[in-house]
Design a protein around this motif. Sequence first.
Motif, PDB file in Angstrom:
ATOM      1  N   TRP A 286       1.015   1.377  -1.631  1.00 57.30           N
ATOM      2  CA  TRP A 286       0.516   1.332  -0.307  1.00 57.30           C
ATOM      3  C   TRP A 286       1.462   0.661   0.672  1.00 57.30           C
ATOM      4  O   TRP A 286       1.538   0.476   1.921  1.00 57.30           O
ATOM      5  CB  TRP A 286      -0.607   0.447  -0.256  1.00 57.30           C
ATOM      6  N   SER A 287       2.712   0.307   0.026  1.00 59.06           N
ATOM      7  CA  SER A 287       4.024  -0.457   1.031  1.00 59.06           C
ATOM      8  C   SER A 287       4.375   0.286   2.245  1.00 59.06           C
ATOM      9  O   SER A 287       4.357  -0.569   3.424  1.00 59.06           O
ATOM     10  CB  SER A 287       4.973  -0.903   0.127  1.00 59.06           C
ATOM     11  N   MET A 288       4.495   1.408   2.332  1.00 55.23           N
ATOM     12  CA  MET A 288       4.892   2.068   3.642  1.00 55.23           C
ATOM     13  C   MET A 288       3.790   2.099   4.560  1.00 55.23           C
ATOM     14  O   MET A 288       4.090   1.871   5.521  1.00 55.23           O
ATOM     15  CB  MET A 288       5.242   3.474   3.270  1.00 55.23           C
ATOM     16  N   SER A 289       2.359   2.374   4.129  1.00 53.79           N
ATOM     17  CA  SER A 289       1.418   2.296   5.081  1.00 53.79           C
ATOM     18  C   SER A 289       1.104   0.875   5.821  1.00 53.79           C
ATOM     19  O   SER A 289       0.831   0.816   6.737  1.00 53.79           O
ATOM     20  CB  SER A 289       0.031   2.875   4.437  1.00 53.79           C
ATOM     21  N   ILE A 290       1.377  -0.207   4.705  1.00 51.11           N
ATOM     22  CA  ILE A 290       1.370  -1.520   5.341  1.00 51.11           C
ATOM     23  C   ILE A 290       2.380  -1.840   6.312  1.00 51.11           C
ATOM     24  O   ILE A 290       2.010  -2.499   7.227  1.00 51.11           O
ATOM     25  CB  ILE A 290       1.280  -2.481   4.002  1.00 51.11           C
ATOM     26  N   ILE A 291       3.773  -1.250   6.104  1.00 50.65           N
ATOM     27  CA  ILE A 291       4.458  -1.615   6.924  1.00 50.65           C
ATOM     28  C   ILE A 291       4.245  -0.913   8.249  1.00 50.65           C
ATOM     29  O   ILE A 291       4.658  -1.470   9.584  1.00 50.65           O
ATOM     30  CB  ILE A 291       6.057  -1.016   6.496  1.00 50.65           C
ATOM     31  N   ASN A 292       3.921   0.308   8.182  1.00 49.75           N
ATOM     32  CA  ASN A 292       3.530   1.168   9.455  1.00 49.75           C
ATOM     33  C   ASN A 292       2.493   0.347  10.297  1.00 49.75           C
ATOM     34  O   ASN A 292       2.278   0.412  11.472  1.00 49.75           O
ATOM     35  CB  ASN A 292       3.042   2.417   8.950  1.00 49.75           C
TER      36      ASN A 292
END
Length: 91
Positions: free
Chosen positions: A49-55
């Motif tokens: 989920w890291s990219m969604s969290i950064i987004n």
Amino acid sequence: MRLEKPEIIHRFDVWHMAKVDMKKLSNSSQSENLVQRGKVKGCEIISLWSMSIINHLYWCAARSNGDGELVEQKWTSILNHFTNVHEGHGN
């Protein structure tokens, strides 16, 4: 700057915050942080989920019109979503 130019509004740079958070969230073997979320047993899915969290971090900053409290409320609301709580996220 804060003392010499108090009329200038200072803010955190979202890119730098995202860079640090991404490093913590990634499951990279290059990182030496053993408490890294993606490497803690039972928390492996967070690295997915890291990219969604950064987004979400970028969205919080972009949609809060410089209101620091609102940014914080939006950012911490992600914790509720992780635990399947979808109400009571503050103002």
